[in-house]
Design a protein around this motif. Structure first.
Motif, short mmCIF file in Angstrom:
data_model
loop_
_atom_site.label_atom_id
_atom_site.label_comp_id
_atom_site.label_asym_id
_atom_site.label_seq_id
_atom_site.Cartn_x
_atom_site.Cartn_y
_atom_site.Cartn_z
N ASN A 51 8.12 36.29 -34.24
CA ASN A 51 9.30 35.45 -33.95
C ASN A 51 10.17 34.98 -35.25
OD1 ASN A 51 8.47 34.81 -31.40
ND2 ASN A 51 7.30 33.11 -31.98
N ALA A 52 10.34 36.12 -35.79
CA ALA A 52 11.32 36.15 -37.05
C ALA A 52 12.88 36.11 -36.56
CB ALA A 52 10.90 36.99 -38.13
N VAL A 53 13.00 36.56 -35.52
CA VAL A 53 14.55 36.83 -35.11
C VAL A 53 14.44 36.20 -33.70
CG1 VAL A 53 15.00 38.51 -36.33
CG2 VAL A 53 14.22 39.00 -34.20
N SER A 54 15.75 35.81 -33.32
CA SER A 54 16.15 35.08 -32.07
C SER A 54 16.61 36.05 -31.14
CB SER A 54 16.99 33.85 -32.00
OG SER A 54 17.16 33.35 -30.67
N VAL A 55 16.09 36.63 -30.17
CA VAL A 55 16.69 37.92 -29.33
C VAL A 55 17.31 37.16 -27.92
CG1 VAL A 55 15.97 40.01 -28.15
CG2 VAL A 55 15.12 39.46 -30.26
N THR A 56 16.60 36.39 -27.45
CA THR A 56 16.84 35.83 -25.94
C THR A 56 17.15 34.28 -26.10
OG1 THR A 56 14.79 35.68 -25.09
CG2 THR A 56 15.93 37.91 -24.80
N ASP A 57 17.70 33.70 -25.07
CA ASP A 57 17.82 32.48 -24.97
C ASP A 57 16.37 31.78 -24.60
OD1 ASP A 57 20.53 32.42 -25.27
OD2 ASP A 57 20.96 32.53 -23.32
N THR A 58 15.47 32.49 -24.29
CA THR A 58 14.09 31.90 -23.88
C THR A 58 13.16 32.19 -24.85
OG1 THR A 58 13.48 34.02 -22.87
CG2 THR A 58 14.50 32.61 -21.45
N ASP A 59 13.62 32.59 -26.16
CA ASP A 59 12.63 32.83 -27.19
C ASP A 59 12.00 31.47 -27.84
OD1 ASP A 59 12.76 35.68 -27.07
OD2 ASP A 59 13.74 35.87 -29.00
N PRO A 60 11.05 31.29 -28.21
CA PRO A 60 10.76 30.11 -28.91
C PRO A 60 11.37 29.90 -30.24
CG PRO A 60 8.98 31.70 -29.36
CD PRO A 60 10.02 32.23 -28.31
N PRO A 61 11.41 28.66 -30.76
CA PRO A 61 12.13 28.33 -32.16
C PRO A 61 11.75 29.58 -33.20
CG PRO A 61 11.42 26.46 -31.13
CD PRO A 61 10.81 27.65 -30.26
N THR A 62 12.85 29.96 -33.85
CA THR A 62 12.51 31.12 -34.83
C THR A 62 11.64 30.26 -35.96
OG1 THR A 62 14.91 32.09 -34.37
CG2 THR A 62 13.87 32.65 -36.35
N ASP A 63 11.08 31.23 -36.61
CA ASP A 63 9.87 30.92 -37.73
C ASP A 63 10.86 31.26 -39.03
OD1 ASP A 63 8.15 30.29 -39.61
OD2 ASP A 63 6.74 31.92 -38.98
N PRO A 64 11.36 30.36 -39.92
CA PRO A 64 11.93 30.59 -40.93
C PRO A 64 11.41 31.48 -42.04
CG PRO A 64 12.57 28.35 -40.25
CD PRO A 64 11.30 28.72 -39.53
N GLU A 107 18.85 27.98 -36.06
CA GLU A 107 18.23 28.51 -34.76
C GLU A 107 17.36 27.50 -34.39
OE1 GLU A 107 17.58 32.74 -35.28
OE2 GLU A 107 19.25 33.13 -34.47
N HIS A 108 16.32 27.36 -35.47
CA HIS A 108 15.20 26.20 -35.30
C HIS A 108 15.78 24.91 -35.02
CE1 HIS A 108 11.15 25.20 -36.11
NE2 HIS A 108 11.63 24.07 -36.59
N ARG A 109 16.80 24.59 -35.40
CA ARG A 109 17.46 23.24 -35.41
C ARG A 109 17.98 23.07 -33.86
NH1 ARG A 109 18.56 19.09 -38.99
NH2 ARG A 109 20.33 18.80 -37.95
N ALA A 110 18.85 24.15 -33.58
CA ALA A 110 19.38 24.16 -32.49
C ALA A 110 18.54 24.22 -30.94
CB ALA A 110 20.40 25.64 -32.47
N ALA A 111 17.44 24.93 -31.15
CA ALA A 111 16.40 24.78 -30.38
C ALA A 111 15.89 23.53 -29.92
CB ALA A 111 15.15 25.74 -30.59
N GLN A 112 15.83 22.72 -31.08
CA GLN A 112 15.61 21.28 -30.83
C GLN A 112 16.80 20.22 -30.41
OE1 GLN A 112 13.29 19.91 -34.53
NE2 GLN A 112 12.45 21.86 -34.54
N GLY A 113 17.74 20.86 -30.13
CA GLY A 113 19.05 20.07 -29.78
C GLY A 113 19.70 19.37 -30.98
N LEU A 114 19.35 19.68 -32.23
CA LEU A 114 20.06 19.26 -33.29
C LEU A 114 21.33 20.01 -33.71
CD1 LEU A 114 17.01 18.67 -35.44
CD2 LEU A 114 18.30 16.68 -34.13
N PRO A 115 22.29 19.22 -34.24
CA PRO A 115 23.56 20.20 -34.96
C PRO A 115 23.23 21.00 -35.87
CG PRO A 115 23.65 17.96 -35.52
CD PRO A 115 22.59 17.70 -34.66
N ALA A 116 23.58 22.25 -36.03
CA ALA A 116 23.23 23.21 -36.81
C ALA A 116 24.24 24.62 -36.77
CB ALA A 116 21.69 23.43 -36.83
N GLN A 117 24.40 24.95 -37.78
CA GLN A 117 25.21 26.13 -37.85
C GLN A 117 24.96 26.91 -39.28
OE1 GLN A 117 29.56 26.10 -37.12
NE2 GLN A 117 29.15 27.72 -35.35
N SER A 118 24.60 28.05 -39.10
CA SER A 118 24.39 29.03 -40.39
C SER A 118 25.50 29.87 -40.66
CB SER A 118 23.16 29.61 -40.39
OG SER A 118 23.15 30.60 -41.71
N LEU A 119 26.37 30.03 -41.47
CA LEU A 119 27.46 30.81 -41.69
C LEU A 119 27.32 31.96 -42.79
CD1 LEU A 119 30.48 28.12 -41.53
CD2 LEU A 119 29.30 29.42 -39.42
#
Length: 988
Positions: free
Chosen positions: A437-450, A692-704
């Motif tokens: 779970n190091a990367v987010s591949v699909t919308d159904t993936d669990p929260p990414t492990d940083p 991605e971890h925050r986004a999966a929890q419904g929190l605002p987040a963006q990594s640029l």
């Protein structure tokens, strides 16, 4: 001026004469290129128009394309049409282009034209323009579209921006009749009242419409009821060009200024009559009425061309529509418009508008797609699956900051242990790092492990340093994925896809893909809340300060909290505070180590509750570069603290707050091309996983994940010129501060948690000598055919070995040496292989560890021979390295080859020794004796019996080749030398 004796003080030097042969020189300046070219030679027709260069009409006469390049350099008068900070191509210019296109296909009337997007002319480059006409079969109508894109865009597939579209038709009698009926021969018209115009252009400037001399053409204005009349005239420089236009856009545009002048005068008079000056924009700038610009045209007909002065009649037909009739100074009709619709100009300066196209082109994200099918026949050098070592990455610890260190430290030891094999084997056994779970591949993936994601950053850097030796495989919890690991490893080796993800047993691979923002991006709400406080870490640094200014001037933020390790003691912090305060913001600059959770918590607790924290920009970061083989845990710690630890603490401490923006500044090195930056790539990929971890929890987040900033901002400050050149060669160009901020605005309105922001050069990526990284294959655009290169540099791998097999030893070594010198020149940024002296030591040339790695990767790709990363140290000169490669590519056979090789080495060694050193060492006489020469003639003295002895040239006058030829049995004549003395290393 250089004082040479002082410069060479205490050194054994003396003046020498300049060489008698002509200097060999190379021009580093590009010859001036004229703006006009002979388009007929390209099979086109000259457009014969100041705004257009060429036109091509379809063979079946169904349409035409007119092209041009526009810039404020080629058309200086366009710079006089500016809206706030941007130079806009005038709306009347689009009308002029449309009418000229209509003339080409015999449809002279512009039935309608709508402005789709403003065309902003950059100050430092041009835009390429296309006017496309598509005729409707069987009708007297044609569709018209006007496109443009930056002239310096290297991507041949980059999309064009549609700026205007409309319809062309045949001339209508009604338009001619209307123009004739509007009699403008009586002038000024009866019953019209004059309006003062002294304040017209200052009034328009206060609205953001900045007209230079070319567009300040209004000479007089009258009004009668709701009608406006005016006289407009072109200034002398523009008037001289007017005959080449249908209707000069600056003259046509000035005709529209009269309407604004009449409205301003009437509003001003009404205010005074009511004793109310609230609309007087001279005293109340915030009350200034909004200026209007052309938006849609209907029924435009040009009756006569080349006008330099006009009589203007403007008649409102609705709240935002106006009918226009134009005549020459005698009242003869020039042009008519049945309806012009206007719309408000931007209310605030938009310094980023001209970068919108660049921003769209520089916005990417990672897509995971099904893996490509392996080739039917594996290559001979492809290792078997049994040769691959699987290493499962674990992350242990009670909290995230501990877990990420555990994962990185164990992975680093594994990589370094693997790297040690390079010095004991010709080629290393590939090692596959398996994560979970190091990367987010699909919308159904669990929260990414940083923590696991950080490992991907570290290993990606190792892959860039040593291509082909490390595999990355991420798995999920599905049992089929575990069972598919051997298959995935074999697939990676067969396809060169060294980064894979297994989901339910299916193999997917990452591809960088251009992100297409949703239409009408401007209508998407901004994430910045002007009523709250925005926190910026690294706020006194280059990027942090840029973002702070931008949030104030562009987004109206009035409360900023800037933090850095030094706070107000940081360089430039006090000046920055004063500057931002003058812009109208309340700014605090505080010293805080974001890696110190308690200190950060105390700082956040002190935010004014009247303006609660609403936005976070995490721009803090440091670098401590090092190759994987030498990277230390201390270097990892140094980079992780401000970047990863700080981000995690911000996440935890703001999780319960009502944030609208949580933006993390990451780096492109976390995705691709991070040699020497394993720790930095790891820390930045941690940020992407956190988003991605925050986004999966419904929190605002963006990594640029930013590419290379220019103008001295960001990490570019720590790069040398050679570093920047290397990055450009890889296919990434520097972005200006304006482009970067425009990209920030665009990215923060895209509903994706992770974005890659960089100005890429697809052609340079496709032409990489060391091969295109798999993740970039979707954006790479290689040249269709490479030019035939001379020597071995045109060959690669087995083809090179086959060619060498048919050559003599000397010829083969010369080809390999040419290849080595070619790639050395490329790495060092020289124009050709001739600039590289074969006997010069690599380290004296300026090679660093990254340069050594790049050269190794280039030579490995070109020859197919395993090359160590220490090659430039093991074989210190191009000659030595070429000999080593040749021995691998074409092993010697028999004693003849050894003897020939020895002779070549002796010749090169002697050739490299200055004659003075041979004489000083007492070896000159011995060499001449071996050559059958001696006595007085060896010193250039007289010969007693010249009839019996061969003539010998003066030794001191001989070049190295001639001397060596004589010493090794040649005649001693310079004409017998096999190479030009000017190419040989000489001491002067």
């Amino acid at each position: 001026p250089i004082t040479w004796p002082t410069l060479f003080k205490d050194q054994p030097t003396h003046p020498i004469d300049l060489p008698t042969y002509p200097f060999q020189h190379k021009h580093y300046w590009i010859d001036a290129v004229q703006d006009t070219v002979n388009v007929e030679q390209a099979g086109l027709e000259t457009a014969e128009h100041p705004l257009l260069s060429a036109v091509v009409v379809a063979a079946d006469e169904t349409g035409a394309v007119l092209t041009s390049r526009l810039s404020t350099r080629s058309h200086p008068w366009l710079a006089d049409h500016a809206v706030h900070d941007a130079v806009l191509f005038p709306g009347t210019g689009f009308v002029e282009l449309a009418v000229r296109a209509g003339d080409t296909v015999g449809l002279p009337t512009l039935e309608e034209l709508t402005h789709e997007a403003p065309l902003v002319l950059p100050s430092d480059t041009a835009v390429t323009l296309q006017v496309i006409v598509r005729r409707d079969p069987g009708t007297d109508r044609a569709a018209l579209e006007i496109y443009a894109r930056p002239d310096n865009d290297p991507d041949p597939t980059a999309p064009w921006t549609l700026h205007a579209s409309g319809t062309l038709t045949t001339a209508t009698t009604s338009a001619t009749a209307t123009a004739a009926a509007d009699d403008l021969t009586q002038w000024p018209p009866a019953g019209a009242h004059a309006i003062p115009i002294e304040d017209l252009y200052p009034h328009l400037a206060r609205q953001g419409l900045h007209y230079g001399p070319a567009f300040q053409g209004v000479r007089a204005i009258w009004y009668r009821d709701d009608e406006v009349f005016a006289e407009v005239e072109l200034p002398t420089p523009s008037a001289e060009q007017a005959t080449s236009f249908g209707l000069h856009p600056a003259l046509f545009d000035a005709a529209l200024h009269a309407l604004a002048g009449a409205n301003h005068s009437q509003d001003h008079n009404q205010d005074r009559s009511h004793g109310d000056d609230r609309h007087d924009d001279r005293d109340h700038g915030t009350q200034t009425p909004t200026a209007h610009l052309p938006f849609a045209w209907q029924g435009v007909t040009l009756h006569a061309s080349g006008a330099t002065a006009l009589r203007v009649h403007l008649r409102p037909t609705g709240p935002t529509t106006t009918a226009i009739n134009l005549a020459d100074p005698h009242g003869t009709p020039v042009a008519s418009v049945s309806s012009l619709t206007t719309r408000p100009a931007p209310a605030t300066p938009n310094t980023a508008d001209h970068s919108t196209h660049h921003a769209h082109q520089a916005l990417f994200h990672l897509d995971w797609t099904p893996a490509p099918t392996p080739p039917a026949t594996p290559t001979p050098t492809t290792p078997t699956t049994q040769d691959v070592t699987l290493h499962h990455v674990t992350a242990d610890g009670p909290d995230m900051t501990t877990r990420v260190r555990s994962a990185l430290h164990t992975t680093l030891r594994t990589l370094q242990s693997s790297a040690g094999q390079e010095h004991t084997t010709s080629d290393r056994t590939p090692i596959a790092l398996v994560t979970h779970n190091a990367v987010s591949v699909t919308d159904t993936d669990p929260p990414t492990d940083p923590a696991a994601a950080a490992v991907w950053g570290l290993v990606r850097s190792a892959q860039a340093e040593t291509p082909g030796h490390h595999l990355l495989i991420d798995t999920d919890d599905h049992p089929d994925s575990q069972a598919a690991l051997p298959t995935a490893a074999a697939h990676a080796l067969a396809t060169g896809e060294h980064q894979l993800a297994l989901r339910a047993g299916q193999i997917t691979v990452p591809r960088l893909t251009r992100t297409q923002p949703q239409p009408q991006v401007g209508d998407v709400p901004t994430p910045w809340d002007p009523h709250g406080t925005v926190l910026i870490t690294g706020g006194t640094g280059g990027l942090g300060a840029l973002v702070a200014r931008h949030l104030i001037t562009r987004h109206g933020i009035r409360h900023l909290l800037l933090i850095s390790r030094g706070g107000l003691t940081a360089p430039g912090a006090t000046e920055l505070l004063g500057e931002l305060s003058e812009l109208g913001a309340q700014v605090r600059i505080e010293a805080c180590d974001v890696a110190d959770r308690d200190a950060l918590a105390a700082l956040l607790a002190g935010v004014d509750p009247g303006h609660p924290l609403k936005g976070v920009v995490h721009a803090a970061g440091v670098a401590a570069n090092g190759m994987i083989e030498t990277l230390t845990e201390e270097q990892i710690e140094y980079v992780l603290r401000p970047k990863a630890d700080g981000a995690w603490h911000l996440h935890e401490l703001t999780r319960e707050l009502d944030l609208t923006a949580f933006v993390l500044f990451s780096s492109s090195s976390s995705v691709v091309d991070g040699p020497g930056q394993g720790n930095y790539a790891a820390a930045n990929l941690f940020l992407s996983a956190l988003a991605e971890h925050r986004a999966a929890q419904g929190l605002p987040a963006q990594s640029l994940a930013w590419g290379l900033w220019g103008d001295g901002h960001g990490m570019v400050q720590g790069l040398s010129d050679r570093d920047r050149e290397r990055i450009r060669r890889w296919g990434m160009r520097e972005m200006s501060a304006v482009d970067g901020l425009a990209l920030l605005d665009l990215a923060t309105r895209v509903p994706l948690p992770v974005l890659f922001l960089a100005q890429l050069d697809p052609v340079a990526i496709g032409d990489r000598a060391e091969g295109v990284p798999a993740v970039l294959r979707a954006v790479a655009r290689p040249t269709v055919r490479r030019a035939v290169a001379g020597g071995a540099s045109a060959q690669a791998g087995p083809a090179l070995a086959e060619r060498l097999a048919g050559l003599s030893l000397a010829e083969g070594e010369r080809l390999v040496l040419d290849l080595v010198r070619t790639h050395v020149a490329a790495v060092l940024g020289y124009g050709s292989a001739e600039a590289i002296a074969p006997d010069r030591v690599f380290q004296e040339m300026g090679f660093d560890s990254l340069g050594a790695v790049e050269l190794r990767n280039r030579l490995k790709a070109a020859t197919g021979v395993p090359v160590r990363s220490t090659a430039v140290f093991d074989f210190p000169t191009p000659y030595a390295l070429a000999e080593s490669l040749h021995a691998e590519l074409a092993p010697e056979r028999g004693d003849d080859g050894s003897a020939a090789r020895d002779e070549e080495r002796v010749r090169r060694a002697l050739q490299a020794i200055p004659l003075r050193r041979l004489r000083d060492a007492g070896l000159m006489a011995g060499l001449l004796e071996l050559a059958g020469l001696g006595g007085e003639e060896a010193r250039g003295g007289p010969v007693e019996d010249s009839s019996e002895r061969p003539e010998v040239p003066d030794i001191d006058a001989m070049d190295a080749d001639s001397l060596i030829s004589m010493a090794l049995g040649g005649s001693g004549s310079s004409s017998d030398s096999s190479s030009d003395s000017s190419d040989s290393p000489q001491e002067v």
